[in-house]
Motif scaffolding. Sequence first.
Motif, PDB file in Angstrom:
ATOM      1  N   ARG A   1       9.711 -12.388   0.854  1.00  0.00           N
ATOM      2  CA  ARG A   1       9.316 -11.273   1.733  1.00  0.00           C
ATOM      3  C   ARG A   1       8.029 -10.593   1.255  1.00  0.00           C
ATOM      4  O   ARG A   1       7.669  -9.519   1.744  1.00  0.00           O
ATOM      5  CB  ARG A   1      10.453 -10.237   1.801  1.00  0.00           C
ATOM      6  N   CYS A   2       7.381 -11.192   0.264  1.00  0.00           N
ATOM      7  CA  CYS A   2       6.174 -10.576  -0.315  1.00  0.00           C
ATOM      8  C   CYS A   2       4.905 -11.284   0.158  1.00  0.00           C
ATOM      9  O   CYS A   2       4.827 -12.521   0.103  1.00  0.00           O
ATOM     10  CB  CYS A   2       6.227 -10.653  -1.842  1.00  0.00           C
ATOM     11  N   ALA A   3       3.931 -10.500   0.589  1.00  0.00           N
ATOM     12  CA  ALA A   3       2.565 -11.015   0.759  1.00  0.00           C
ATOM     13  C   ALA A   3       1.915 -10.871  -0.605  1.00  0.00           C
ATOM     14  O   ALA A   3       1.703  -9.751  -1.077  1.00  0.00           O
ATOM     15  CB  ALA A   3       1.812 -10.206   1.806  1.00  0.00           C
ATOM     16  N   ILE A   4       1.639 -11.996  -1.237  1.00  0.00           N
ATOM     17  CA  ILE A   4       1.120 -11.985  -2.613  1.00  0.00           C
ATOM     18  C   ILE A   4      -0.341 -12.416  -2.555  1.00  0.00           C
ATOM     19  O   ILE A   4      -0.664 -13.542  -2.152  1.00  0.00           O
ATOM     20  CB  ILE A   4       1.945 -12.919  -3.521  1.00  0.00           C
ATOM     21  N   VAL A   5      -1.203 -11.513  -2.931  1.00  0.00           N
ATOM     22  CA  VAL A   5      -2.637 -11.680  -2.690  1.00  0.00           C
ATOM     23  C   VAL A   5      -3.341 -11.853  -4.033  1.00  0.00           C
ATOM     24  O   VAL A   5      -3.462 -10.898  -4.804  1.00  0.00           O
ATOM     25  CB  VAL A   5      -3.166 -10.436  -1.939  1.00  0.00           C
TER      26      VAL A   5
ATOM     27  N   PRO B   1      -1.504 -14.559   2.796  1.00  0.00           N
ATOM     28  CA  PRO B   1      -1.355 -14.705   4.254  1.00  0.00           C
ATOM     29  C   PRO B   1      -2.676 -14.393   4.949  1.00  0.00           C
ATOM     30  O   PRO B   1      -3.289 -13.345   4.705  1.00  0.00           O
ATOM     31  CB  PRO B   1      -0.296 -13.657   4.620  1.00  0.00           C
ATOM     32  N   GLU B   2      -3.079 -15.312   5.800  1.00  0.00           N
ATOM     33  CA  GLU B   2      -4.407 -15.197   6.422  1.00  0.00           C
ATOM     34  C   GLU B   2      -4.565 -13.889   7.196  1.00  0.00           C
ATOM     35  O   GLU B   2      -5.605 -13.229   7.122  1.00  0.00           O
ATOM     36  CB  GLU B   2      -4.614 -16.398   7.351  1.00  0.00           C
TER      37      GLU B   2
ATOM     38  N   PHE C   1       5.305  -9.465   6.515  1.00  0.00           N
ATOM     39  CA  PHE C   1       5.959  -9.341   5.199  1.00  0.00           C
ATOM     40  C   PHE C   1       6.369  -7.886   4.955  1.00  0.00           C
ATOM     41  O   PHE C   1       5.919  -6.967   5.653  1.00  0.00           O
ATOM     42  CB  PHE C   1       5.016  -9.819   4.089  1.00  0.00           C
ATOM     43  N   ASP C   2       7.209  -7.697   3.912  1.00  0.00           N
ATOM     44  CA  ASP C   2       7.729  -6.354   3.614  1.00  0.00           C
ATOM     45  C   ASP C   2       6.993  -5.662   2.470  1.00  0.00           C
ATOM     46  O   ASP C   2       7.025  -4.443   2.366  1.00  0.00           O
ATOM     47  CB  ASP C   2       9.215  -6.437   3.216  1.00  0.00           C
ATOM     48  N   HIS C   3       6.408  -6.445   1.586  1.00  0.00           N
ATOM     49  CA  HIS C   3       5.776  -5.875   0.393  1.00  0.00           C
ATOM     50  C   HIS C   3       4.406  -6.523   0.177  1.00  0.00           C
ATOM     51  O   HIS C   3       4.265  -7.744   0.325  1.00  0.00           O
ATOM     52  CB  HIS C   3       6.614  -6.142  -0.870  1.00  0.00           C
ATOM     53  N   LEU C   4       3.461  -5.710  -0.216  1.00  0.00           N
ATOM     54  CA  LEU C   4       2.172  -6.253  -0.647  1.00  0.00           C
ATOM     55  C   LEU C   4       2.195  -6.299  -2.176  1.00  0.00           C
ATOM     56  O   LEU C   4       2.420  -5.267  -2.828  1.00  0.00           O
ATOM     57  CB  LEU C   4       1.016  -5.369  -0.168  1.00  0.00           C
ATOM     58  N   VAL C   5       1.959  -7.463  -2.716  1.00  0.00           N
ATOM     59  CA  VAL C   5       2.032  -7.678  -4.164  1.00  0.00           C
ATOM     60  C   VAL C   5       0.688  -8.238  -4.627  1.00  0.00           C
ATOM     61  O   VAL C   5       0.224  -9.257  -4.103  1.00  0.00           O
ATOM     62  CB  VAL C   5       3.195  -8.645  -4.494  1.00  0.00           C
ATOM     63  N   VAL C   6       0.071  -7.544  -5.569  1.00  0.00           N
ATOM     64  CA  VAL C   6      -1.288  -7.936  -5.971  1.00  0.00           C
ATOM     65  C   VAL C   6      -1.336  -8.140  -7.483  1.00  0.00           C
ATOM     66  O   VAL C   6      -1.316  -7.166  -8.252  1.00  0.00           O
ATOM     67  CB  VAL C   6      -2.321  -6.854  -5.569  1.00  0.00           C
ATOM     68  N   PRO C   7      -1.398  -9.398  -7.924  1.00  0.00           N
ATOM     69  CA  PRO C   7      -1.554  -9.634  -9.366  1.00  0.00           C
ATOM     70  C   PRO C   7      -2.972  -9.296  -9.807  1.00  0.00           C
ATOM     71  O   PRO C   7      -3.936  -9.530  -9.070  1.00  0.00           O
ATOM     72  CB  PRO C   7      -1.281 -11.133  -9.499  1.00  0.00           C
ATOM     73  N   SER C   8      -3.102  -8.771 -11.024  1.00  0.00           N
ATOM     74  CA  SER C   8      -4.450  -8.434 -11.509  1.00  0.00           C
ATOM     75  C   SER C   8      -5.223  -9.679 -11.925  1.00  0.00           C
ATOM     76  O   SER C   8      -6.443  -9.637 -12.044  1.00  0.00           O
ATOM     77  CB  SER C   8      -4.350  -7.481 -12.702  1.00  0.00           C
ATOM     78  N   GLY C   9      -4.490 -10.782 -12.139  1.00  0.00           N
ATOM     79  CA  GLY C   9      -5.141 -12.022 -12.570  1.00  0.00           C
ATOM     80  C   GLY C   9      -4.809 -12.324 -14.017  1.00  0.00           C
ATOM     81  O   GLY C   9      -4.218 -11.504 -14.722  1.00  0.00           O
TER      82      GLY C   9
END
Length: 441
Positions: free
Chosen positions: A127-131, A146-147, A30-38
């Motif tokens: 294109r986002c890895a959303i964790v 993504p694992e 992926f191109d971007h790491l995207v992390v929601p706070s919840g």
Amino acid sequence: MSATDPSSLYADHLSELKRRADEALARSGFDHLVVPSGTQHWQVFDDRDYPYAVNPQFKHWLPLTRLPYSWLVHTPGRKPQVIYYQPRDYWHVVPDAPNGWWVEHFDIHVIRKPEDALALLPKPAARCAIVGEAQSALGDYAPNNPEAAINYLEYRRSYKTPYEIALMRQAQRTAVRGHRAAEAAFREGRSEFDIHMAYCAAAGQDANDLPYGNIIALNEHGAVLHYTDLGRAAPSPLRSFLIDAGASACGYAADITRTYAKDAGGEFQALIDAVDAAQQKMCAAVRAGVDYKQLHIDAHLQLMAILKDFGVIRVSPQTALESGVSFAFFPHGLGHPIGLQVHDVAGFAESDRGGKIPRPEGHPYLRMTRVLEPGMVVTIEPGIYFIDMLLEELKEKGVADQVDWSRVDAFRPYGGIRIEDDVLCTDGAPENLTRPAFAAA
Ligand code: GLY
Ligand code: MN
Ligand code: MN
């Protein structure tokens, strides 16, 4: 600013997280790491919300634990972004405007509505890895976790940066203030509920801040491993006190247990002293290259040697280990990784590409099976308990003759003993994070 001030260590921490994020993206494609706070969570058929719990992946980057509906975005080579949700709301306290040591390191966009994040998140969403948790989904930005990225990020989280260690030390100091006040309340003969309140007041933290529910157990209640009932009346006579209580610092946890006897000259105090001495030896064994599974087995043998000395078991430690007698008295794991979560991730991880190191057979509750390495922080929490349910099972298994039941009867009213410290593995001698905080308090 001292070298142990978290703010002076933050820039290096962030550089390390960026390196890790770059690698996680490369591995997952992926191109971007995207992390929601919840988000907030609502009770079913009700308008009450559960206490908000921040995504640990978010608080790894930011010392922000009360900022729901916000996002962290990392794109390799760019300054990371924070999409910062600060609603206009006169019903609740809203987050302050961004401030503190982290601010200068980010491009910050304040939003007033959760959906305003959509215009700011990187495009395309594919294109986002959303964790994060599924509930954080916003439009096309649904967590895909993504694992390959998760395996890598969680594995690396085992290696704490100096910034993280500084915050974990801070959490220890806060918790120890609570522990001191709790012991004093016990000595005054107060109830479990009152002791809990004394703890929270001294630590300056309540249920929403603490990393786990306080375990405040008087007398026989010490035999319930996760006793959280908080009796409103003090039992009489008062014999013993087991307290397992922590604190948080910017989302990092402390996890500490102590056991006290009312009678300083009695046999239960002597048993506490023996477990305490053994626990310190176990802490000293937290060294790079040592298999935590072996520490756990060694702990069984050391605890059984104590029970043999005290006349509770009639067989050798090795025999007690093999027969299951040892499990009945010490029925949990020696400890676990700790950090952003009290039971931190990756305790079983075989590598940063996945895989699981199994627990030894017959030890179903061990939470750490890895070989220790510098930068890891683990708890060391041996215990001895007098739990009727497990002791009855020894009779059913036909090994009752390995136990002196009159000695069990003598100790049962005291519940149990657990001593727990948080220990940093280094290149050399381990660093006990907990004991210096008690020594200084
Ligand atoms: N306080 C929970 C534990 O010690 O693991
Ligand atoms: Mn623990
Ligand atoms: Mn604990």
